[in-house]
Design a protein around this motif. Structure first.
Motif: not given
Length: 453
Positions: A39-45, A56-67, A98-100
């Motif tokens: 579905k069409p979605a805004p390309a970037s926000l 001072k805190k450790p960082t957690v990255a939760v991945i989003l794929a392109n598809e 935007i990722k789905s």
């Protein structure tokens, strides 16, 4: 001899007609499921805010794929690490588009991979790897490259469910032990023979790599990582706040493995022969709980019986409890006709009072379900399993729990039809009809010709 030949012909016709009809139905289900991702979605926000960063805190990255990314695998670890208050937790992706997520929930990443590396000066301390189907090599490659870039011992790589396949794809699991979803482990054993796949553990820790089995096993793996870094009391507190019923697996991950069985055919039949699929809306509102959102998508949307659709009051992004920016596919004013509207969250009647009023005044006449507000003391998935049994049947709800690797089924109160009369009845009806037509053709063209000669 003629009777045997006739029996073989009738059997082949029955199998071909039922199988062909089921294949068409399954293809249609798959197309409907995947259609929510294009579905069409805004390309970037670009103007959206991310949670505050504390060096001072450790960082957690939760991945989003392109598809597309598995909804439970992404939302639940994101919430759990955030609940501790001890981490910076961000949604990271190759770019800001935007990722789905599966089920049709769209998320705006907080940072690109490059931006997060610059922000932290070294990259994240923990990378959560949800299941991300590798559909297009060119689109997926940035994800693989970034995981490999941060594969040193100073970074914990945590794969959730079939995210183990994404981790194995990097080559980092060679010579290591790992867990994954029970339904895919046989395939992965053949594809990645250099990995020691464990069928009887909810999660496996091997150095800086931690992998979980089926979806809810990711809760155990996440709690394990939290307990190892922040202490057992912190992990136990998170589990208690979630009303998680299976904390014992965090300390003792051994389990009796699930295997595919005859009863699982309900899932195949639902996808192939549930022709009147329910169309269910999920209301997005500011402050919505991530786990409770996931319970709607991964229970109903993954059952083969229901199409889930996100709805909000307006076109603006909605900010969840812990700062995710999610975007609805539809607004209340233009939402399609729905069979059911789900309001998730134990405090939805307070947090979403204006959105609910808007739906009642301007929305459709769909059945309304407050999934968690009447049972705030229960684990978020439990009411969803129970409502699915009422909406569809008990067998479908039981398979949903099995698919999610959920072990606390003894506390579920499943009420409803024993199985789907539609999913089982349609192939039988189609098969009998094909035999009847064949019988008439046989009498009209074959047997009459035999008699006349």
């Amino acid at each position: 001899m003629k009777k045997l030949l006739r029996f073989i012909v009738y059997t082949c016709v029955f199998v071909l007609v039922v199988g062909g009809t089921g294949a068409i139905g399954s293809l249609r289900t798959m197309q409907e499921a995947m259609s929510v991702y294009d579905k069409p979605a805004p390309a970037s926000l670009q103007s959206l805010q991310a949670p505050a960063y504390d060096s001072k805190k450790p960082t957690v990255a939760v991945i989003l794929a392109n598809e597309v990314t598995e909804v439970f695998d992404f939302l639940v670890p994101y919430e759990m690490f955030s609940m501790t208050g001890s981490y910076n937790v961000f949604a990271a992706a190759p770019d800001k588009n935007i990722k789905s997520l599966t089920g049709g929930l769209d998320v705006a990443p907080h940072y690109t991979f490059d931006e997060l590396d610059k922000l932290t000066g070294k990259g994240p301390d923990i990378i959560v790897i949800p299941f991300m189907p590798i559909l297009d090599e060119a689109k997926y490659k940035p994800v693989r490259d970034w995981i490999r870039k941060h594969s040193g011992k100073e970074t914990t790589l945590l794969s959730i469910c079939n995210g183990a396949e994404n981790l194995a794809d990097t080559g980092l699991l060679k010579g290591k032990s790992a867990a994954t979803h029970w339904g895919d482990i046989g395939r992965l054993e053949k594809k990645y023979t250099e990995v020691s796949w464990k069928r009887d553990q909810r999660y496996v820790a091997d150095g800086n790599l931690v992998s979980s089995a089926g979806l809810t096993s990711g809760i155990d793996a996440t709690l394990y990582v939290i307990s190892r870094q922040m202490g057992e009391p912190t992990a136990a507190k998170v589990a208690k706040e979630m009303n998680y019923p299976s904390y014992k697996f965090v300390q003792h991950p051994q389990m009796e493995p699930f295997t595919a069985g005859l009863s699982d055919i309900v899932y195949v039949l639902n996808n192939a022969f549930q022709w009147s699929k329910k169309k269910t809306g999920v209301l997005l509102y500011n402050g919505a709980d991530e786990l409770m959102l996931s319970s709607a998508f991964d229970t109903y949307g993954a059952s083969g019986t229901t199409t889930t659709i996100t709805v909000s009051s307006n076109r603006e992004p909605v900010v969840t409890r812990y700062g995710l920016n999610v975007v609805a596919r539809y607004q209340i004013a233009n939402a399609p006709k729905l069979d059911k509207m789900i309001f998730v969250g134990s405090d939805v009647k307070t947090l979403a009072v204006g959105d609910i009023r808007n739906w009642n005044e301007n929305g459709g006449k769909a059945e309304q379900l407050y999934l968690h507000s009447d049972s705030p003391e229960r684990f978020a998935m439990d009411p969803a399993f129970e409502d699915l049994a009422k909406q569809e049947d008990i067998r479908t709800a039981k398979f949903a729990a099995k698919r999610l690797e959920y072990r606390a089924t003894s506390q579920l109160k499943l009420e409803g039809a024993p199985f789907s009369y539609e999913a089982f009845g349609i192939p039988i009806g189609v098969g009998l009809l094909s035999l009847f037509v064949l019988y008439l053709a046989d009498r009209r063209f074959v047997r009459r010709k035999t008699v006349s000669t």
